[in-house]
Design a protein around this motif. Structure first.
Motif, mmCIF file in Angstrom:
data_model
loop_
_atom_site.group_PDB
_atom_site.id
_atom_site.type_symbol
_atom_site.label_atom_id
_atom_site.label_comp_id
_atom_site.label_asym_id
_atom_site.label_seq_id
_atom_site.Cartn_x
_atom_site.Cartn_y
_atom_site.Cartn_z
ATOM 1 N N VAL A 97 -5.863 67.282 -8.006
ATOM 2 C CA VAL A 97 -5.360 66.073 -7.363
ATOM 3 C C VAL A 97 -3.837 66.092 -7.413
ATOM 4 O O VAL A 97 -3.247 66.429 -8.434
ATOM 5 N N GLU A 98 -3.210 65.759 -6.310
ATOM 6 C CA GLU A 98 -1.751 65.719 -6.256
ATOM 7 C C GLU A 98 -1.269 64.339 -5.845
ATOM 8 O O GLU A 98 -1.913 63.668 -5.045
ATOM 9 N N HIS A 126 6.941 54.773 -1.041
ATOM 10 C CA HIS A 126 7.370 56.150 -0.842
ATOM 11 C C HIS A 126 7.742 56.751 -2.189
ATOM 12 O O HIS A 126 8.353 56.078 -3.021
ATOM 13 N N VAL A 127 7.400 58.035 -2.384
ATOM 14 C CA VAL A 127 7.703 58.695 -3.651
ATOM 15 C C VAL A 127 9.219 58.846 -3.820
ATOM 16 O O VAL A 127 9.925 59.179 -2.875
ATOM 17 N N VAL A 128 9.675 58.568 -5.029
ATOM 18 C CA VAL A 128 11.079 58.773 -5.390
ATOM 19 C C VAL A 128 11.163 59.967 -6.335
ATOM 20 O O VAL A 128 11.993 60.851 -6.169
ATOM 21 N N ASP A 129 10.239 59.999 -7.326
ATOM 22 C CA ASP A 129 10.231 61.058 -8.331
ATOM 23 C C ASP A 129 8.790 61.289 -8.790
ATOM 24 O O ASP A 129 8.221 60.440 -9.478
ATOM 25 N N LYS A 130 8.197 62.424 -8.382
ATOM 26 C CA LYS A 130 6.800 62.710 -8.742
ATOM 27 C C LYS A 130 6.608 62.876 -10.242
ATOM 28 O O LYS A 130 5.607 62.444 -10.791
ATOM 29 N N GLU A 131 7.551 63.536 -10.903
ATOM 30 C CA GLU A 131 7.442 63.767 -12.353
ATOM 31 C C GLU A 131 7.393 62.452 -13.122
ATOM 32 O O GLU A 131 6.610 62.293 -14.043
ATOM 33 N N GLN A 132 8.252 61.528 -12.727
ATOM 34 C CA GLN A 132 8.330 60.220 -13.400
ATOM 35 C C GLN A 132 7.330 59.214 -12.820
ATOM 36 O O GLN A 132 7.264 58.083 -13.283
ATOM 37 N N ARG A 133 6.590 59.635 -11.756
ATOM 38 C CA ARG A 133 5.626 58.761 -11.076
ATOM 39 C C ARG A 133 6.320 57.491 -10.580
ATOM 40 O O ARG A 133 5.841 56.386 -10.768
ATOM 41 N N LEU A 134 7.478 57.691 -9.921
ATOM 42 C CA LEU A 134 8.305 56.592 -9.454
ATOM 43 C C LEU A 134 8.192 56.459 -7.933
ATOM 44 O O LEU A 134 8.349 57.446 -7.211
ATOM 45 N N TYR A 135 7.911 55.237 -7.483
ATOM 46 C CA TYR A 135 7.774 54.943 -6.058
ATOM 47 C C TYR A 135 8.687 53.795 -5.672
ATOM 48 O O TYR A 135 9.030 52.955 -6.499
ATOM 49 N N LYS A 136 9.045 53.742 -4.369
ATOM 50 C CA LYS A 136 9.895 52.669 -3.858
ATOM 51 C C LYS A 136 9.133 51.925 -2.759
ATOM 52 O O LYS A 136 8.566 52.550 -1.855
ATOM 53 N N CYS A 137 9.168 50.592 -2.839
ATOM 54 C CA CYS A 137 8.520 49.757 -1.830
ATOM 55 C C CYS A 137 9.236 49.942 -0.490
ATOM 56 O O CYS A 137 10.464 49.907 -0.419
ATOM 57 N N GLU A 141 12.327 47.693 -1.107
ATOM 58 C CA GLU A 141 13.038 48.841 -1.688
ATOM 59 C C GLU A 141 13.135 48.818 -3.210
ATOM 60 O O GLU A 141 13.923 49.537 -3.802
ATOM 61 N N LYS A 142 12.306 48.008 -3.866
ATOM 62 C CA LYS A 142 12.273 47.991 -5.329
ATOM 63 C C LYS A 142 11.592 49.263 -5.822
ATOM 64 O O LYS A 142 10.495 49.596 -5.384
ATOM 65 N N GLU A 143 12.258 49.985 -6.728
ATOM 66 C CA GLU A 143 11.659 51.174 -7.341
ATOM 67 C C GLU A 143 10.775 50.734 -8.503
ATOM 68 O O GLU A 143 11.168 49.877 -9.295
ATOM 69 N N GLN A 144 9.579 51.357 -8.559
ATOM 70 C CA GLN A 144 8.596 50.959 -9.556
ATOM 71 C C GLN A 144 7.865 52.179 -10.088
ATOM 72 O O GLN A 144 7.556 53.093 -9.333
ATOM 73 N N SER A 145 7.569 52.142 -11.370
ATOM 74 C CA SER A 145 6.774 53.206 -11.980
ATOM 75 C C SER A 145 5.307 52.961 -11.653
ATOM 76 O O SER A 145 4.821 51.831 -11.765
ATOM 77 N N LEU A 146 4.611 53.999 -11.275
ATOM 78 C CA LEU A 146 3.199 53.877 -10.950
ATOM 79 C C LEU A 146 2.411 53.341 -12.134
ATOM 80 O O LEU A 146 1.442 52.601 -11.979
ATOM 81 N N ASP A 147 2.851 53.679 -13.346
ATOM 82 C CA ASP A 147 2.158 53.215 -14.545
ATOM 83 C C ASP A 147 2.246 51.693 -14.721
ATOM 84 O O ASP A 147 1.427 51.103 -15.402
ATOM 85 N N ASP A 148 3.256 51.069 -14.104
ATOM 86 C CA ASP A 148 3.441 49.625 -14.224
ATOM 87 C C ASP A 148 2.872 48.860 -13.029
ATOM 88 O O ASP A 148 2.897 47.635 -13.007
ATOM 89 N N MET A 149 2.389 49.577 -12.020
ATOM 90 C CA MET A 149 1.904 48.930 -10.803
ATOM 91 C C MET A 149 0.455 48.480 -10.967
ATOM 92 O O MET A 149 -0.302 49.038 -11.762
ATOM 93 N N THR A 150 0.092 47.476 -10.166
ATOM 94 C CA THR A 150 -1.260 46.933 -10.181
ATOM 95 C C THR A 150 -1.990 47.409 -8.935
ATOM 96 O O THR A 150 -1.451 47.343 -7.829
ATOM 97 N N LEU A 151 -3.231 47.851 -9.125
ATOM 98 C CA LEU A 151 -4.054 48.251 -7.989
ATOM 99 C C LEU A 151 -4.465 47.018 -7.186
ATOM 100 O O LEU A 151 -4.661 45.944 -7.737
ATOM 101 N N LEU A 152 -4.566 47.212 -5.873
ATOM 102 C CA LEU A 152 -5.037 46.111 -5.004
ATOM 103 C C LEU A 152 -6.542 46.024 -5.041
ATOM 104 O O LEU A 152 -7.239 46.943 -5.293
#
Length: 152
Positions: A97-98, A126-137, A141-152
């Motif tokens: 899985v990627e 959109h991915v900002v940093d795959k290693e850090q699992r960081l995405y931007k809305c 445009e708020k950057e957020q860690s995937l680990d802190d995000m809530t699933l819909l």
């Protein structure tokens, strides 16, 4: 030891095995893939012995092969999952899985002022940093860690 004694879950003739799921994420994976509404035969194993993880979960889905988009959804909660594609009881392909470049309608934006939290619309990240699992809305445009995000 006899090979049959080692097998913890019944063999699959055709379909997909989602393996190496963290035990606390097994049912989240089932939900993300919409398997609770599936007509396919599904075997769910949890707290199975694993040399790599100690304990693991797995999901076997008969006669079902997932799209890359479906597979990428799993990476949100279980980035180290392995998929085995089975035909005639043989593993014909193994997939890792990627993390996808974009998440659509999978997670909620953490910004309460984001339009996606105030209007009925799909979230896009959109991915900002795959290693850090960081995405931007896409919208606020708020950057957020995937680990802190809530699933819909």
């Amino acid at each position: 030891m006899d090979k049959k004694q080692e097998l913890q879950v019944a063999a699959l003739e055709n379909g997909t095995v989602i393996d190496h799921i963290p035990c606390d994420k097994v049912f989240t994976v089932v939900n993300l893939l919409g398997l609770q509404d599936s007509d396919s035969k599904i075997t769910i194993g949890n707290n199975l012995n694993s040399k790599k993880l100690g304990k693991k979960g797995l999901v076997k889905v008969a006669d079902r092969f997932f799209t890359n988009e479906e597979i990428s959804r799993i990476s949100v909660v279980a980035p180290s999952v392995k998929l085995n594609i089975i035909r005639n009881y043989e593993v014909i392909e193994k997939k890792t899985v990627e993390m996808p470049e974009e998440l659509r309608g999978i997670v909620k934006c953490a910004n309460p002022k984001c339009i996606t939290n105030n209007e009925p619309m799909m979230t896009i990240f959109h991915v900002v940093d795959k290693e850090q699992r960081l995405y931007k809305c896409h919208y606020c445009e708020k950057e957020q860690s995937l680990d802190d995000m809530t699933l819909l």
